[in-house]
Motif scaffolding. Structure first.
Motif, mmCIF file in Angstrom:
data_model
loop_
_atom_site.group_PDB
_atom_site.id
_atom_site.type_symbol
_atom_site.label_atom_id
_atom_site.label_comp_id
_atom_site.label_asym_id
_atom_site.label_seq_id
_atom_site.Cartn_x
_atom_site.Cartn_y
_atom_site.Cartn_z
ATOM 1 N N SER A 198 0.850 -1.190 0.000
ATOM 2 C CA SER A 198 0.000 0.000 0.000
ATOM 3 C C SER A 198 0.884 1.239 0.000
ATOM 4 C CB SER A 198 -0.891 0.009 1.242
ATOM 5 O OG SER A 198 -0.091 0.218 2.398
ATOM 6 N N VAL A 199 0.295 2.389 -0.268
ATOM 7 C CA VAL A 199 1.049 3.639 -0.282
ATOM 8 C C VAL A 199 1.645 3.913 1.097
ATOM 9 C CG1 VAL A 199 0.876 6.142 -0.592
ATOM 10 C CG2 VAL A 199 -0.277 4.617 -2.188
ATOM 11 N N SER A 200 0.886 3.648 2.156
ATOM 12 C CA SER A 200 1.412 3.889 3.504
ATOM 13 C C SER A 200 2.590 2.960 3.808
ATOM 14 C CB SER A 200 0.322 3.747 4.567
ATOM 15 O OG SER A 200 -0.162 2.428 4.613
ATOM 16 N N GLU A 201 2.520 1.719 3.353
ATOM 17 C CA GLU A 201 3.653 0.796 3.544
ATOM 18 C C GLU A 201 4.869 1.268 2.748
ATOM 19 O OE1 GLU A 201 1.281 -3.417 4.257
ATOM 20 O OE2 GLU A 201 1.558 -2.691 2.216
ATOM 21 N N GLN A 202 4.642 1.753 1.544
ATOM 22 C CA GLN A 202 5.742 2.273 0.728
ATOM 23 C C GLN A 202 6.406 3.458 1.418
ATOM 24 O OE1 GLN A 202 4.171 3.093 -3.168
ATOM 25 N NE2 GLN A 202 3.693 0.948 -3.565
ATOM 26 N N LYS A 203 5.607 4.328 2.032
ATOM 27 C CA LYS A 203 6.158 5.496 2.736
ATOM 28 C C LYS A 203 6.991 5.070 3.938
ATOM 29 C CE LYS A 203 2.755 8.838 1.188
ATOM 30 N NZ LYS A 203 1.665 9.747 1.543
ATOM 31 N N LYS A 204 6.549 4.023 4.644
ATOM 32 C CA LYS A 204 7.313 3.507 5.782
ATOM 33 C C LYS A 204 8.667 2.973 5.314
ATOM 34 C CE LYS A 204 3.333 2.245 8.603
ATOM 35 N NZ LYS A 204 2.517 1.138 9.129
ATOM 36 N N VAL A 205 8.659 2.240 4.204
ATOM 37 C CA VAL A 205 9.904 1.702 3.656
ATOM 38 C C VAL A 205 10.829 2.851 3.251
ATOM 39 C CG1 VAL A 205 10.913 0.379 1.751
ATOM 40 C CG2 VAL A 205 8.895 -0.496 2.941
ATOM 41 N N LEU A 206 10.276 3.890 2.647
ATOM 42 C CA LEU A 206 11.079 5.046 2.248
ATOM 43 C C LEU A 206 11.736 5.708 3.463
ATOM 44 C CD1 LEU A 206 12.068 6.908 0.015
ATOM 45 C CD2 LEU A 206 9.949 8.208 0.254
ATOM 46 N N LYS A 207 10.997 5.824 4.564
ATOM 47 C CA LYS A 207 11.567 6.394 5.793
ATOM 48 C C LYS A 207 12.714 5.525 6.309
ATOM 49 C CE LYS A 207 7.537 8.923 7.395
ATOM 50 N NZ LYS A 207 6.477 9.033 8.409
ATOM 51 N N MET A 208 12.535 4.200 6.239
ATOM 52 C CA MET A 208 13.598 3.290 6.680
ATOM 53 C C MET A 208 14.840 3.438 5.798
ATOM 54 S SD MET A 208 11.725 -0.198 7.932
ATOM 55 C CE MET A 208 10.465 -0.344 6.687
ATOM 56 N N ILE A 209 14.613 3.588 4.506
ATOM 57 C CA ILE A 209 15.747 3.778 3.592
ATOM 58 C C ILE A 209 16.478 5.069 3.928
ATOM 59 C CG2 ILE A 209 16.370 4.281 1.177
ATOM 60 C CD1 ILE A 209 14.132 2.276 0.375
ATOM 61 N N ASP A 210 15.739 6.134 4.199
ATOM 62 C CA ASP A 210 16.353 7.414 4.566
ATOM 63 C C ASP A 210 17.231 7.262 5.810
ATOM 64 O OD1 ASP A 210 15.226 8.786 2.430
ATOM 65 O OD2 ASP A 210 13.524 9.534 3.609
ATOM 66 N N VAL A 211 16.717 6.555 6.811
ATOM 67 C CA VAL A 211 17.481 6.339 8.050
ATOM 68 C C VAL A 211 18.742 5.540 7.756
ATOM 69 C CG1 VAL A 211 17.443 5.158 10.296
ATOM 70 C CG2 VAL A 211 15.496 6.558 9.588
ATOM 71 N N LEU A 212 18.618 4.492 6.963
ATOM 72 C CA LEU A 212 19.778 3.667 6.618
ATOM 73 C C LEU A 212 20.829 4.464 5.846
ATOM 74 C CD1 LEU A 212 17.999 0.358 5.588
ATOM 75 C CD2 LEU A 212 19.447 0.707 7.599
ATOM 76 N N LEU A 213 20.377 5.307 4.936
ATOM 77 C CA LEU A 213 21.320 6.068 4.112
ATOM 78 C C LEU A 213 22.012 7.182 4.898
ATOM 79 C CD1 LEU A 213 19.396 6.299 0.730
ATOM 80 C CD2 LEU A 213 21.359 4.854 1.289
ATOM 81 N N GLU A 214 21.421 7.642 5.995
ATOM 82 C CA GLU A 214 22.061 8.653 6.834
ATOM 83 C C GLU A 214 23.371 8.138 7.403
ATOM 84 O OE1 GLU A 214 19.403 10.042 9.863
ATOM 85 O OE2 GLU A 214 18.023 10.930 8.412
ATOM 86 N N GLY A 215 23.421 6.853 7.684
ATOM 87 C CA GLY A 215 24.605 6.257 8.282
ATOM 88 C C GLY A 215 25.716 5.951 7.298
ATOM 89 N N ILE A 216 25.464 6.130 6.024
ATOM 90 C CA ILE A 216 26.479 5.797 5.011
ATOM 91 C C ILE A 216 27.363 6.987 4.726
ATOM 92 C CG2 ILE A 216 26.820 5.130 2.593
ATOM 93 C CD1 ILE A 216 24.344 3.410 2.804
#
Length: 109
Positions: free
Chosen positions: A91-109
């Motif tokens: 769903s769109v809300s699930e996609q947005k959650k995944v996007l937030k997780m990706i943002d958090v992961l990429l902050e550490g790189i």
């Protein structure tokens, strides 16, 4: 047929339509849409054409969404394409959650 159902659900929700509203626009039974989305029924190309017309999406665009092809022809699907394909059924809300997780992961790189 699971991908077809996911595609119908995706475009229906993207356009803010209920199953009942889509059924009315496509002039088909509301319960049939639910069964298609849950992959409980198989639809003909004529029925899919009615649905894509009601969703204001071409059949070719619909098929590109549910079965994207690699731009390199028959070569392996890229990692990005794998990620996108997995998100298509969400769903769109699930996609947005995944996007937030990706943002958090990429902050550490």
């Amino acid at each position: 047929m699971k991908k077809v159902g996911e595609g119908i659900r995706h475009y229906r929700k993207e356009r803010g339509l209920s199953q009942e509203e889509l059924a009315h626009l496509a002039r088909i039974n509301e319960s049939y849409i639910g069964k298609l989305e849950r992959a409980e029924k198989v639809c003909s190309i004529e029925m899919l054409s009615k649905l894509t017309d009601a969703l204001e999406v071409s059949l070719s665009e619909f098929f590109r969404y549910i079965e994207p092809t690699s731009k390199e022809g028959n070569q392996e699907i890229t990692t990005l394409e794998l990620v996108v394909n997995r998100l298509r059924g969400c769903s769109v809300s699930e996609q947005k959650k995944v996007l937030k997780m990706i943002d958090v992961l990429l902050e550490g790189i």
